[in-house]
Motif scaffolding. Structure first.
Motif, mmCIF file in Angstrom:
data_model
loop_
_atom_site.group_PDB
_atom_site.id
_atom_site.type_symbol
_atom_site.label_atom_id
_atom_site.label_comp_id
_atom_site.label_asym_id
_atom_site.label_seq_id
_atom_site.Cartn_x
_atom_site.Cartn_y
_atom_site.Cartn_z
ATOM 1 N N UNK A 110 6.753 4.556 1.259
ATOM 2 C CA UNK A 110 7.265 4.158 -0.054
ATOM 3 C C UNK A 110 6.788 2.761 -0.435
ATOM 4 N N UNK A 111 6.828 1.813 0.507
ATOM 5 C CA UNK A 111 6.400 0.439 0.219
ATOM 6 C C UNK A 111 4.913 0.379 -0.122
ATOM 7 N N UNK A 112 4.101 1.095 0.646
ATOM 8 C CA UNK A 112 2.660 1.080 0.377
ATOM 9 C C UNK A 112 2.347 1.778 -0.943
ATOM 10 N N UNK A 113 3.038 2.896 -1.214
ATOM 11 C CA UNK A 113 2.841 3.584 -2.482
ATOM 12 C C UNK A 113 3.240 2.712 -3.662
ATOM 13 N N UNK A 114 4.358 2.004 -3.519
ATOM 14 C CA UNK A 114 4.826 1.107 -4.576
ATOM 15 C C UNK A 114 3.840 -0.030 -4.805
ATOM 16 N N UNK A 115 3.251 -0.529 -3.709
ATOM 17 C CA UNK A 115 2.278 -1.620 -3.858
ATOM 18 C C UNK A 115 1.038 -1.158 -4.615
ATOM 19 N N UNK A 116 0.661 0.117 -4.433
ATOM 20 C CA UNK A 116 -0.472 0.659 -5.189
ATOM 21 C C UNK A 116 -0.141 0.741 -6.673
ATOM 22 N N UNK A 117 1.078 1.175 -6.979
ATOM 23 C CA UNK A 117 1.499 1.275 -8.377
ATOM 24 C C UNK A 117 1.514 -0.102 -9.028
ATOM 25 N N UNK A 118 1.974 -1.106 -8.275
ATOM 26 C CA UNK A 118 2.033 -2.478 -8.789
ATOM 27 C C UNK A 118 0.673 -3.173 -8.765
ATOM 28 N N UNK A 119 -0.326 -2.506 -8.205
ATOM 29 C CA UNK A 119 -1.674 -3.079 -8.073
ATOM 30 C C UNK A 119 -1.659 -4.396 -7.296
ATOM 31 N N UNK A 120 -0.782 -4.441 -6.297
ATOM 32 C CA UNK A 120 -0.721 -5.595 -5.398
ATOM 33 C C UNK A 120 -0.645 -5.034 -3.981
ATOM 34 N N UNK A 121 -1.811 -4.905 -3.346
ATOM 35 C CA UNK A 121 -1.901 -4.170 -2.083
ATOM 36 C C UNK A 121 -1.290 -4.976 -0.936
ATOM 37 N N UNK A 122 -0.103 -4.576 -0.503
ATOM 38 C CA UNK A 122 0.592 -5.287 0.576
ATOM 39 C C UNK A 122 -0.096 -5.092 1.923
ATOM 40 N N UNK A 123 -0.736 -3.944 2.106
ATOM 41 C CA UNK A 123 -1.457 -3.720 3.355
ATOM 42 C C UNK A 123 -2.587 -4.738 3.500
ATOM 43 N N UNK A 124 -3.271 -5.007 2.405
ATOM 44 C CA UNK A 124 -4.334 -6.012 2.420
ATOM 45 C C UNK A 124 -3.765 -7.392 2.729
ATOM 46 N N UNK A 125 -2.623 -7.729 2.163
ATOM 47 C CA UNK A 125 -2.015 -9.032 2.398
ATOM 48 C C UNK A 125 -1.672 -9.227 3.877
ATOM 49 N N UNK A 126 -1.247 -8.132 4.522
ATOM 50 C CA UNK A 126 -0.815 -8.213 5.918
ATOM 51 C C UNK A 126 -1.991 -8.191 6.886
ATOM 52 N N UNK A 127 -3.024 -7.388 6.580
ATOM 53 C CA UNK A 127 -4.077 -7.127 7.555
ATOM 54 C C UNK A 127 -5.434 -7.733 7.222
ATOM 55 N N UNK A 128 -5.573 -8.365 6.068
ATOM 56 C CA UNK A 128 -6.906 -8.805 5.631
ATOM 57 C C UNK A 128 -7.534 -9.832 6.569
ATOM 58 N N UNK A 129 -6.703 -10.654 7.204
ATOM 59 C CA UNK A 129 -7.256 -11.662 8.117
ATOM 60 C C UNK A 129 -7.911 -11.011 9.331
ATOM 61 N N UNK A 130 -7.285 -9.948 9.837
ATOM 62 C CA UNK A 130 -7.825 -9.257 11.012
ATOM 63 C C UNK A 130 -8.926 -8.268 10.636
ATOM 64 N N UNK A 131 -8.879 -7.760 9.394
ATOM 65 C CA UNK A 131 -9.816 -6.710 8.989
ATOM 66 C C UNK A 131 -10.307 -6.989 7.564
ATOM 67 N N UNK A 132 -11.284 -7.885 7.405
ATOM 68 C CA UNK A 132 -11.765 -8.224 6.054
ATOM 69 C C UNK A 132 -12.470 -7.038 5.392
ATOM 70 N N UNK A 133 -11.968 -6.626 4.225
ATOM 71 C CA UNK A 133 -12.587 -5.544 3.469
ATOM 72 C C UNK A 133 -12.500 -5.851 1.979
ATOM 73 N N UNK A 134 -13.373 -5.189 1.204
ATOM 74 C CA UNK A 134 -13.290 -5.304 -0.245
ATOM 75 C C UNK A 134 -12.064 -4.546 -0.756
ATOM 76 N N UNK A 135 -11.646 -4.863 -1.973
ATOM 77 C CA UNK A 135 -10.412 -4.314 -2.536
ATOM 78 C C UNK A 135 -10.423 -2.787 -2.564
ATOM 79 N N UNK A 136 -11.558 -2.194 -2.885
ATOM 80 C CA UNK A 136 -11.633 -0.738 -2.956
ATOM 81 C C UNK A 136 -11.383 -0.105 -1.589
#
Length: 201
Positions: A110-136
């Protein structure tokens, strides 16, 4: 902002997986036994849960003390284990503890789905330092993880409702972690395709 401190990876793995392995060992030794504590009879499953809760609390606190940081999933897991594991012990009913994985997977879906709807990717915020990827790449991974968590929630319900306690404990101890590892291995091409160079590279 608290700086994350590096610790020995074996120690980190022991603190993260040690409580679950201990739960498995205690359950396997006591699964066919009934223990009387303070005049009340408890199954081996409930006793294993009773052991698991304080050990998980202690290991999570130790991990936080050593690293200076806890992942949101670690915090949510600790809270739900204390609440639902505590209910199972208090009411002498294993179903509450067995429902915990279902609830946590639904919460994260639910949290990840909601973040997609809000266009604010929480998974990226949490994991981007360990796993750098483009937004897509993060958008695709998040969609896949929502589906994964929904699938795991359904699988947990099927296993605990239709199979033996031993089958559920094996599923929780080995099946769920193996599925998560297989998921990230299966997405290795996604990580490569959308990878961004790390700082300094």
């Amino acid at each position: 902002m608290t700086e994350t401190r590096k610790i020995n990876p074996w120690l980190k793995a022991g603190l993260e997986f040690g409580p679950l392995i201990l739960f498995f060992v205690v359950f396997m030794r006591l699964r066919d036994k009934t223990l009387t504590i303070a005049g009340t009879e408890y199954s081996g499953f409930i006793v294993a849960t009773l052991v698991f809760i304080p050990v998980l609390v202690a290991s999570t606190l130790a991990l936080w003390r050593l690293t200076g940081k806890l992942a949101p999933m670690q915090i949510a897991t600790l809270v739900l284990v204390v609440v639902f594991g505590g209910l199972s012990v208090w009411l002498n009913d294993p179903k509450f503890f067995k429902m915990k994985p279902t609830i946590i997977y639904l919460i994260f879906a639910a949290l990840l789905g909601f973040s997609l709807i809000r266009r604010r990717n929480w998974l990226e915020l949490v994991m981007s330092e360990a796993l750098p990827m483009r937004a897509e790449g993060w958008r695709i991974l998040t969609i896949r993880m929502v589906l994964l968590f929904l699938g795991l929630a359904i699988a947990n319900e099927i296993v605990w409702r239709s199979m033996s306690e031993t089958a559920w404990v094996n599923f929780k101890t080995f099946g769920l972690p193996a599925i998560m590892v297989a998921f990230f291995i299966a997405n290795s091409k996604l990580f490569e395709r959308y990878a961004q160079p790390r700082d300094g590279e």
